[in-house]
Design a protein around this motif. Structure first.
Motif, PDB file in Angstrom:
ATOM      1  N   ALA A  56      31.701  29.007  34.877  1.00 22.46           N
ATOM      2  CA  ALA A  56      31.237  30.428  34.640  1.00 22.46           C
ATOM      3  C   ALA A  56      29.776  30.035  33.529  1.00 22.46           C
ATOM      4  O   ALA A  56      29.085  30.935  34.269  1.00 22.46           O
ATOM      5  CB  ALA A  56      32.956  31.470  34.057  1.00 22.46           C
ATOM      6  N   ALA A  95      37.965  33.274  38.543  1.00 19.88           N
ATOM      7  CA  ALA A  95      38.868  31.977  37.908  1.00 19.88           C
ATOM      8  C   ALA A  95      40.540  32.328  38.331  1.00 19.88           C
ATOM      9  O   ALA A  95      40.921  33.026  38.338  1.00 19.88           O
ATOM     10  CB  ALA A  95      38.183  31.366  36.898  1.00 19.88           C
ATOM     11  N   CYS A 104      34.287  37.229  33.154  1.00 19.09           N
ATOM     12  CA  CYS A 104      34.551  36.390  34.093  1.00 19.09           C
ATOM     13  C   CYS A 104      36.305  36.880  34.419  1.00 19.09           C
ATOM     14  O   CYS A 104      36.279  37.087  33.255  1.00 19.09           O
ATOM     15  CB  CYS A 104      34.973  34.884  33.417  1.00 19.09           C
ATOM     16  SG  CYS A 104      35.889  33.407  33.685  1.00 19.09           S
ATOM     17  N   GLN A 137      37.366  25.353  35.230  1.00 18.54           N
ATOM     18  CA  GLN A 137      35.968  26.335  35.653  1.00 18.54           C
ATOM     19  C   GLN A 137      35.505  27.667  35.160  1.00 18.54           C
ATOM     20  O   GLN A 137      34.791  28.116  34.973  1.00 18.54           O
ATOM     21  CB  GLN A 137      37.303  27.510  35.989  1.00 18.54           C
ATOM     22  CG  GLN A 137      38.590  27.028  37.439  1.00 18.54           C
ATOM     23  CD  GLN A 137      39.282  28.254  38.394  1.00 18.54           C
ATOM     24  OE1 GLN A 137      39.587  28.534  38.793  1.00 18.54           O
ATOM     25  NE2 GLN A 137      40.914  26.950  38.125  1.00 18.54           N
ATOM     26  N   LEU A 138      36.223  27.877  33.627  1.00 17.59           N
ATOM     27  CA  LEU A 138      35.302  28.661  32.211  1.00 17.59           C
ATOM     28  C   LEU A 138      33.958  28.079  31.857  1.00 17.59           C
ATOM     29  O   LEU A 138      32.881  29.094  31.807  1.00 17.59           O
ATOM     30  CB  LEU A 138      35.895  28.841  31.544  1.00 17.59           C
ATOM     31  CG  LEU A 138      37.626  29.490  31.708  1.00 17.59           C
ATOM     32  CD1 LEU A 138      38.032  30.148  29.811  1.00 17.59           C
ATOM     33  CD2 LEU A 138      36.954  31.474  31.903  1.00 17.59           C
ATOM     34  N   TYR A 163      29.800  37.994  37.777  1.00 19.68           N
ATOM     35  CA  TYR A 163      31.287  38.016  37.692  1.00 19.68           C
ATOM     36  C   TYR A 163      31.393  36.641  38.285  1.00 19.68           C
ATOM     37  O   TYR A 163      31.032  36.263  39.508  1.00 19.68           O
ATOM     38  CB  TYR A 163      31.977  38.689  38.532  1.00 19.68           C
ATOM     39  CG  TYR A 163      32.279  40.465  38.321  1.00 19.68           C
ATOM     40  CD1 TYR A 163      33.064  40.819  37.064  1.00 19.68           C
ATOM     41  CD2 TYR A 163      30.579  41.505  38.551  1.00 19.68           C
ATOM     42  CE1 TYR A 163      33.016  41.767  36.882  1.00 19.68           C
ATOM     43  CE2 TYR A 163      31.495  42.422  38.226  1.00 19.68           C
ATOM     44  CZ  TYR A 163      32.195  42.983  37.352  1.00 19.68           C
ATOM     45  OH  TYR A 163      32.087  44.496  36.472  1.00 19.68           O
ATOM     46  N   PHE A 164      32.329  35.834  37.257  1.00 19.46           N
ATOM     47  CA  PHE A 164      32.293  35.025  37.934  1.00 19.46           C
ATOM     48  C   PHE A 164      34.731  34.614  38.604  1.00 19.46           C
ATOM     49  O   PHE A 164      35.123  34.890  36.748  1.00 19.46           O
ATOM     50  CB  PHE A 164      32.785  33.255  36.711  1.00 19.46           C
ATOM     51  CG  PHE A 164      32.990  31.752  37.275  1.00 19.46           C
ATOM     52  CD1 PHE A 164      31.812  31.050  38.434  1.00 19.46           C
ATOM     53  CD2 PHE A 164      34.301  31.750  37.780  1.00 19.46           C
ATOM     54  CE1 PHE A 164      32.699  30.190  38.721  1.00 19.46           C
ATOM     55  CE2 PHE A 164      35.010  30.483  38.617  1.00 19.46           C
ATOM     56  CZ  PHE A 164      33.449  29.835  38.860  1.00 19.46           C
ATOM     57  N   MET A 199      32.259  37.260  28.813  1.00 22.68           N
ATOM     58  CA  MET A 199      31.264  35.668  28.588  1.00 22.68           C
ATOM     59  C   MET A 199      30.109  35.493  27.123  1.00 22.68           C
ATOM     60  O   MET A 199      30.387  34.627  26.455  1.00 22.68           O
ATOM     61  CB  MET A 199      30.589  35.191  30.177  1.00 22.68           C
ATOM     62  CG  MET A 199      31.484  34.894  31.043  1.00 22.68           C
ATOM     63  SD  MET A 199      32.860  33.850  30.197  1.00 22.68           S
ATOM     64  CE  MET A 199      32.034  32.468  31.055  1.00 22.68           C
TER      65      MET A 199
END
Ligand code: HAM
Length: 430
Positions: free
Chosen positions: A385, A345, A393, A381-382, A342-343, A410
């Motif tokens: 990611a 944002a 995300c 930010q994406l 996971y990222f 993603m």
């Protein structure tokens, strides 16, 4: 002032570290499934331990140091002496056979060249306390088990097998005295690494009688055990050793790896302590140094002050292996992608605390999660990611005020809104 890395060493940036970990993980997995247990020892030992039995070549390549008490120490150039010392220390309490593996970091002051560095990792597998050649065959099987697992076929590599006992029997049969054998082994081990005429010249220096040196040259290049029987004649010791070699091939056939294995009397091994079956794995093209080497060393434990206990094993470095895997395009295909699960944002700075909180909640549940220190544009930010190869995300925005998270896949790009509680409850279930 810029300080370069020491020649013959490597820096492992994350990309190189991923390769090293993948190779070592494979070694460990294969060791465990073949019944070996892991051990390790110190990186330095008393200098004299390596001078005792490893042979001149290794002694010349030692990195040695003196401690404050004036004791002479050396960085380990190989693992086998440490293993012998450790087993001797607990010989009465260890259940036998001892079947152990290790992946030490080793040091040899070699002239760095393709596949040979001054610092490297070496997979070791050893069986102590078993004199049957079934143990030698098992060491060879385990070696092939790994090489086969990483995708190397019998068209890429060959295990070349011979026997020190066989060679010793043959040489003694020619009238060469025992005390000359050590130096002769070191030279014979170099036969495939030196140009033919240079090798012959060095051989004649040691064995001036042409009729004898010719026989040795013939021996080193004969390939079938039938031709060998003619060459050794009624030499009892060499014949017994040849029977042992044939027995190893029988076992290897039964184990399903005989396509990888060939008899090669040119395999001698450089180290001084080998006493029986010896082997090396080489690439079929023959361009590279040996991928690995090993064999039986029945006198080493006794020479180190322990009881006479037989032993056999092998060592495989990471350098030649990696070169070969790259040449065959086997590395890129198999290296696991470093993936973040996971990222997290956020759409703006006001959601920063929530972003950090969600990230930590994921991490404490065992998920690999990250966030950006800078809560600038969402698109940035994406991108972060995507650069960190995140599977999903989580976007924290206005929906978070209603306790909802936006989850973006993603890979597919699909986005969905999920209630925070449900999201975490779902995680716990999976
Ligand atoms: P070795 O032939 O000296 O044997 O080394 C085994 C393997 O370690 C080589 O085939 C190579 O893959 C790797 N290796 C050796 N020197 C270097 C170097 N300078 N740079 C990179 N790789 C290297 C032994 O060490 C024995 N102690 C193996 C053994 C274990 N025999 C019985 N048990």
């Amino acid at each position: 002032m810029k300080i370069p890395p020491v020649k013959g060493t490597r820096d492992f940036y994350p990309q190189e570290m991923a390769v090293r970990n993948w190779i070592i993980d494979g070694w460990k997995k294969v060791s465990l499934r073949n019944g070996f247990e892991e051990y390790d020892g110190p990186i330095f030992e008393y200098l004299k331990m390596f001078q005792l039995k490893s042979g001149d070549e290794i002694v010349e390549q030692l990195f040695s140091l003196t401690d404050r008490g004036g004791r002479d120490l050396a960085l380990r150039p190989e693992m086998t002496p440490t293993l012998a010392r450790m087993v001797n220390q607990r010989i009465n309490s260890l259940p036998r056979p001892v079947k152990w593996f290790s992946v030490p970091r080793l040091f040899r002051a070699e002239r760095p060249q393709k596949g040979r560095l001054r610092e490297f990792f070496q997979w070791n597998i050893d069986i102590i306390g078993e004199d049957s050649v079934l143990a030698d065959a098992e060491v060879i099987f385990t070696t092939v088990d790994y090489l086969r697992q990483v995708g190397l076929t019998d068209r890429d590599i060959k295990v070349k097998i011979s026997s020190r006992k066989f060679l010793a029997g043959f040489l003694k049969g020619l009238g060469i005295p025992e005390q000359k054998l050590g130096a002769l082994y070191v030279l014979l081990d170099k036969s495939s690494k030196l140009p033919a005429d240079a090798f012959e010249e060095l051989l004649i220096e040691q064995i001036p009688e042409k009729s004898i040196s010719d026989k040795i040259l013939k021996f080193m290049t004969e390939q079938s055990s039938e031709q060998m029987i003619d060459l050794i004649g009624p030499n009892e010791c060499a014949r017994t050793a040849l029977d042992e070699i044939n027995q190893v091939f029988e076992y290897l056939k039964n184990m399903g790896v005989s396509d990888y294995c060939i008899f090669d009397p040119g395999i001698v091994r450089g180290l001084a302590y080998y006493t029986g079956i010896v082997f090396e794995v080489h690439d079929v093209v023959g361009e590279l140094r040996a991928i690995c080497g090993g064999g039986r060393y029945d006198n080493l434990l006794k020479d180190f002050g322990g009881p006479a206990i037989p032993a056999t094993g092998m060592g495989m470095g990471d350098c030649v292996l990696e070169i070969l895997l790259r040449e065959k395009w086997l590395l890129e295909k198999q290296l696991p992608e470093a993936r973040l699960e996971y990222f997290v944002a956020c759409v703006d700075e006001s959601f920063k605390d929530a972003t950090v909180g969600i990230t930590m909640a994921l991490r404490s549940r065992g998920f690999a999660a990250n966030f950006s220190y800078k809560s600038g544009k969402l698109s940035k930010q994406l991108k972060q990611a995507s650069d960190s190869n995140a599977k999903k995300c989580i976007i924290i925005g206005e929906e978070f005020k209603d306790k909802k998270l936006v989850i973006k896949d993603m890979v597919t790009g699909r986005q969905e809104e999920v209630e925070e509680d449900k999201f975490f409850a779902g995680l716990e279930k999976s």
